[in-house]
Design an enzyme around this catalytic site. Structure first.
Site, PDB file in Angstrom:
ATOM      1  N   SER A   7       0.851  -1.184   0.000  1.00 52.93           N
ATOM      2  CA  SER A   7       0.000   0.000   0.000  1.00 52.93           C
ATOM      3  C   SER A   7       0.888   1.235   0.000  1.00 52.93           C
ATOM      4  CB  SER A   7      -0.875   0.003   1.252  1.00 52.93           C
ATOM      5  OG  SER A   7      -1.555   1.240   1.401  1.00 52.93           O
ATOM      6  N   TYR A  66      -1.229   0.038  10.521  1.00 53.50           N
ATOM      7  CA  TYR A  66      -1.383  -0.398   9.129  1.00 53.50           C
ATOM      8  C   TYR A  66      -0.150  -0.023   8.309  1.00 53.50           C
ATOM      9  CZ  TYR A  66      -3.481  -0.982   4.507  1.00 53.50           C
ATOM     10  OH  TYR A  66      -3.742  -1.366   3.221  1.00 53.50           O
ATOM     11  N   ALA A 125       2.898   0.527   9.360  1.00 55.62           N
ATOM     12  CA  ALA A 125       4.051  -0.276   9.773  1.00 55.62           C
ATOM     13  C   ALA A 125       3.995  -1.675   9.166  1.00 55.62           C
ATOM     14  CB  ALA A 125       4.109  -0.364  11.300  1.00 55.62           C
ATOM     15  N   LYS A 147       2.467  -2.572   6.340  1.00 50.75           N
ATOM     16  CA  LYS A 147       2.706  -2.493   4.899  1.00 50.75           C
ATOM     17  C   LYS A 147       4.163  -2.141   4.601  1.00 50.75           C
ATOM     18  CE  LYS A 147      -1.295  -3.747   3.491  1.00 50.75           C
ATOM     19  NZ  LYS A 147      -1.493  -4.931   2.644  1.00 50.75           N
TER      20      LYS A 147
END
Length: 76
Positions: free
Chosen positions: A21, A34, A36, A38
């Site tokens: 992402s 989130y 961290a 990705k």
């Protein structure tokens, strides 16, 4: 992660595609866990590409961004 088998000239090549992402590439407010996760996936993808290149296995990641939909205005 374990990849079994190898690709040589007589076999088809192999590839692994991870879904990352843009949150893993740059920060966004309120998304630390989130982002961290990705970012870790981006690092894993880079390392796997190095490890599996001798076996002719390509490893890539796609990193979709934010879809600016009216329902999600608070996100951007």
């Amino acid at each position: 992660m374990h990849v079994q088998g190898s690709a040589d000239r007589n076999e088809r090549s192999a590839s692994i595609v991870n879904i990352a992402s843009t949150f893993g590439l740059m920060g966004y407010p309120g998304s630390s866990p989130y982002a961290a996760t990705k970012a870790g996936l981006v690092g894993l993808t880079r390392q796997m590409a190095i490890d599996y290149s001798p076996k002719a296995i390509r490893v890539n990641a796609v990193a979709p961004g934010i879809d600016r939909h009216p329902v999600d205005r608070r996100t951007y």
